[in-house]
Structure formats: C-alpha cells, structure tokens
Design a protein around this motif. Structure first.
Motif, PDB file in Angstrom:
ATOM      1  N   GLU A   1      -5.635   0.629   2.577  1.00  8.59           N
ATOM      2  CA  GLU A   1      -4.502   0.247   3.422  1.00  8.59           C
ATOM      3  C   GLU A   1      -4.871  -0.924   4.330  1.00  8.59           C
ATOM      4  OE1 GLU A   1      -3.155   4.950   3.396  1.00  8.59           O
ATOM      5  OE2 GLU A   1      -3.981   4.044   5.234  1.00  8.59           O
TER       6      GLU A   1
ATOM      7  N   CYS B   1      -3.140  -4.757   4.282  1.00 13.47           N
ATOM      8  CA  CYS B   1      -2.320  -5.177   5.419  1.00 13.47           C
ATOM      9  C   CYS B   1      -3.006  -6.169   6.352  1.00 13.47           C
ATOM     10  CB  CYS B   1      -1.911  -3.942   6.220  1.00 13.47           C
ATOM     11  SG  CYS B   1      -0.353  -4.140   7.117  1.00 13.47           S
TER      12      CYS B   1
ATOM     13  N   VAL C   1      -2.516  -2.067  10.530  1.00 22.57           N
ATOM     14  CA  VAL C   1      -1.534  -1.753   9.488  1.00 22.57           C
ATOM     15  C   VAL C   1      -0.158  -1.680  10.133  1.00 22.57           C
ATOM     16  CG1 VAL C   1      -3.192  -0.586   8.005  1.00 22.57           C
ATOM     17  CG2 VAL C   1      -1.895   0.753   9.677  1.00 22.57           C
TER      18      VAL C   1
ATOM     19  N   PRO D   1       0.473   5.666   9.311  1.00 24.73           N
ATOM     20  CA  PRO D   1      -0.265   6.616   8.473  1.00 24.73           C
ATOM     21  C   PRO D   1       0.227   8.041   8.749  1.00 24.73           C
ATOM     22  CG  PRO D   1      -1.754   5.088   9.570  1.00 24.73           C
ATOM     23  CD  PRO D   1      -0.417   4.934  10.220  1.00 24.73           C
TER      24      PRO D   1
ATOM     25  N   PRO E   1      -6.145   4.536   9.417  1.00 25.69           N
ATOM     26  CA  PRO E   1      -5.845   3.845   8.153  1.00 25.69           C
ATOM     27  C   PRO E   1      -7.018   3.940   7.184  1.00 25.69           C
ATOM     28  CG  PRO E   1      -5.340   2.454  10.046  1.00 25.69           C
ATOM     29  CD  PRO E   1      -6.087   3.628  10.568  1.00 25.69           C
TER      30      PRO E   1
ATOM     31  N   CYS F   1       0.863  -1.188   0.000  1.00 25.68           N
ATOM     32  CA  CYS F   1       0.000   0.000   0.000  1.00 25.68           C
ATOM     33  C   CYS F   1       0.892   1.229   0.000  1.00 25.68           C
ATOM     34  CB  CYS F   1      -0.970  -0.019   1.184  1.00 25.68           C
ATOM     35  SG  CYS F   1      -0.228   0.478   2.765  1.00 25.68           S
ATOM     36  N   LYS F   2       0.288   2.386  -0.107  1.00 25.78           N
ATOM     37  CA  LYS F   2       1.040   3.636  -0.253  1.00 25.78           C
ATOM     38  C   LYS F   2       1.777   4.069   1.006  1.00 25.78           C
ATOM     39  CE  LYS F   2      -3.268   6.262   0.492  1.00 25.78           C
ATOM     40  NZ  LYS F   2      -4.141   5.047   0.540  1.00 25.78           N
ATOM     41  N   LEU F   3       1.493   3.449   2.151  1.00 24.60           N
ATOM     42  CA  LEU F   3       2.120   3.882   3.400  1.00 24.60           C
ATOM     43  C   LEU F   3       3.623   3.628   3.426  1.00 24.60           C
ATOM     44  CD1 LEU F   3      -0.526   2.777   6.083  1.00 24.60           C
ATOM     45  CD2 LEU F   3      -0.126   5.060   5.160  1.00 24.60           C
TER      46      LEU F   3
END
Length: 251
Positions: A161, A165, A147, A151, A157, A81-83
């Motif tokens: 996300e 996760c 997650v 964040p 989250p 994911c983008k995190l």
C-alpha cells in the motif's frame, strides 16, 4: 671583482651542481622531493544515525513542476492498492499549497474517511493544538498522509500500500516545497527517510529529505500515540520547539 675570486665562485657553483646530481651544464637539476606533510590524527567517523536498509519505495523520478490540483486529478478514484475496496472517501490532503511547514501522517482514520479531510478526529484536534503551540495556524501548514485511503481497523499501512500511494505524497511534497516536514509516527518517518529504524530513535533529529536535500525532516510521535501515552507529550513538545527554532533560523 678579482679574477681569482670569480674563478673561486664558479668552482663552488660547479661543486654544488655536482652534489645535487647535475653532470652536464645543460642538464636541469632534478626536482627536490616534496616535503612530507605532517601526519594529523584521523578524526573519528560520525556515528551512523540509522541503518541503510533496502528502499521501501523507489525514489520519485524528476517531473515537471505540477500543482496539487494536477496531482489530485491524476490520482482520481484511485484503485492502485486494495484499500480502495473498504474506503468511503479518498483523503488527499489540505492546507497552504506554499506552506513552509508540512505534516505527514500514516493514513486516514474513521473520521477522515467519512469526511475526506485529514486529521479532523481526536488525533487531528491534538495536531491542531500542536500546530498552534508553535505559533502557526492550521491553514498556514499543509497536512497529508502516506496513504490516501483508510486501512481497515486503523491498522498501519502495509508495504504494498505504501509503494502504491507514496509516489503521490512525494509529488505533493515537490509541489509544496516546504522548508520542514514533520513526520508523525513510524510509517510516515520510515517512508520519507527510507529507513526501518523506529520513531523512538529518530524523533527530534533533523534529517535531509532524501529526494531533496533542501528540505528537512523532523520526526515526532503521532498525535494518536500521544493520546494513548500522554507522558510522551513532553518529548513531542521538545521536537516541536526544534521545528519552530529551525524555521526562525535559530537551529
């Protein structure tokens, strides 16, 4: 016995057979209609504790027994994911790999992101005191988050996300197999119970973990929320007492 008496009994018997519908001696008597059961008043349906919304994530598929180390190795330097782009360290989880009690939060904060360990900041210190209040040590339990990457700005989250996760969290739970999971706050409670109902309604209620009915989930407030709203600590303490009673076999 006199012949006349025998004949009289035979006539009575034939009359009885005719009355119940037998017209030939070789014919079996029809079965009597079953006696109707007395009608009982219907019990009221139990109240629905929460709605049944669309699942936030898919339920984990059955897997072979695996260790926490194997799950961590597969997670790797996760970029699912983008995190990943804003984190410093991935925070997997820590504690007793055979714990009967597990705590699940929403995601790492700044201190956790810097160290790679869950719940070590101010909220983590309060969580440690909460654990000790029910006569456990921090090393006795297992602690994880929905997650594994922080964040930005400690926001909650986002759904994508969580979807990316949470399967790893489900696998952690399957590896540890705790008796009770305490979910801390909305995101953790909603992800594990697959509901959109808020923590205020669900806190303190003993629920079945959907993926394994042998594991119970008891939601309560997140320690960070308790730091902001200390008047809610009494309610959280009532929830923790239920956790302790359940693990002692008193609930």
């Amino acid at each position: 016995m006199e012949l006349d008496e025998l004949m009289g009994q035979a006539v009575e018997h034939l009359r009885y057979l005719r009355e119940i519908g037998v017209t030939h001696i070789g014919e079996a008597a029809p079965l009597a209609s079953p006696i109707p059961e007395p009608s009982m008043p219907k019990r009221p349906e139990p109240p629905v504790l929460f709605e049944a919304p669309p699942l936030l994530v898919e339920s984990p598929a059955p897997r072979k027994t695996e260790t926490l180390e194997e799950i961590r190795a597969e997670l790797g330097d996760c970029r699912r994911c983008k995190l990943w782009s804003t984190r410093t360290n991935l925070v997997f989880g820590e504690g007793n790999p055979q714990a009967e009690l597990m705590f699940v939060g929403e995601g790492p904060g700044a201190d956790e992101d810097a160290s790679g360990r869950p719940f070590i900041g101010r909220a983590g210190q309060l969580l440690t005191r909460m654990i000790e209040a029910i006569e456990f040590k921090r090393e006795d339990v297992y602690i994880a988050n929905v997650v594994k990457s922080r964040p930005p700005g400690n926001r909650a989250p986002e759904p994508d996300e969580v979807r990316a996760c949470s399967p790893f969290l489900f696998r952690q739970i399957a590896a540890v197999r705790p008796k009770v999971i305490v979910t801390l706050g909305n995101p953790a409670t909603q992800a594990l119970l697959q509901t959109r109902v808020g923590i205020t309604q669900l806190r303190g209620r003993i629920q079945d973990y959907p993926a394994d009915a042998g594991i119970k989930v008891i939601p309560t407030f997140h320690p960070a929320y308790l730091l902001r709203s200390p008047d809610k600590k009494r309610e959280a303490w009532e929830d923790l007492k239920k956790v302790r009673a359940f693990l002692r076999g008193e609930e």
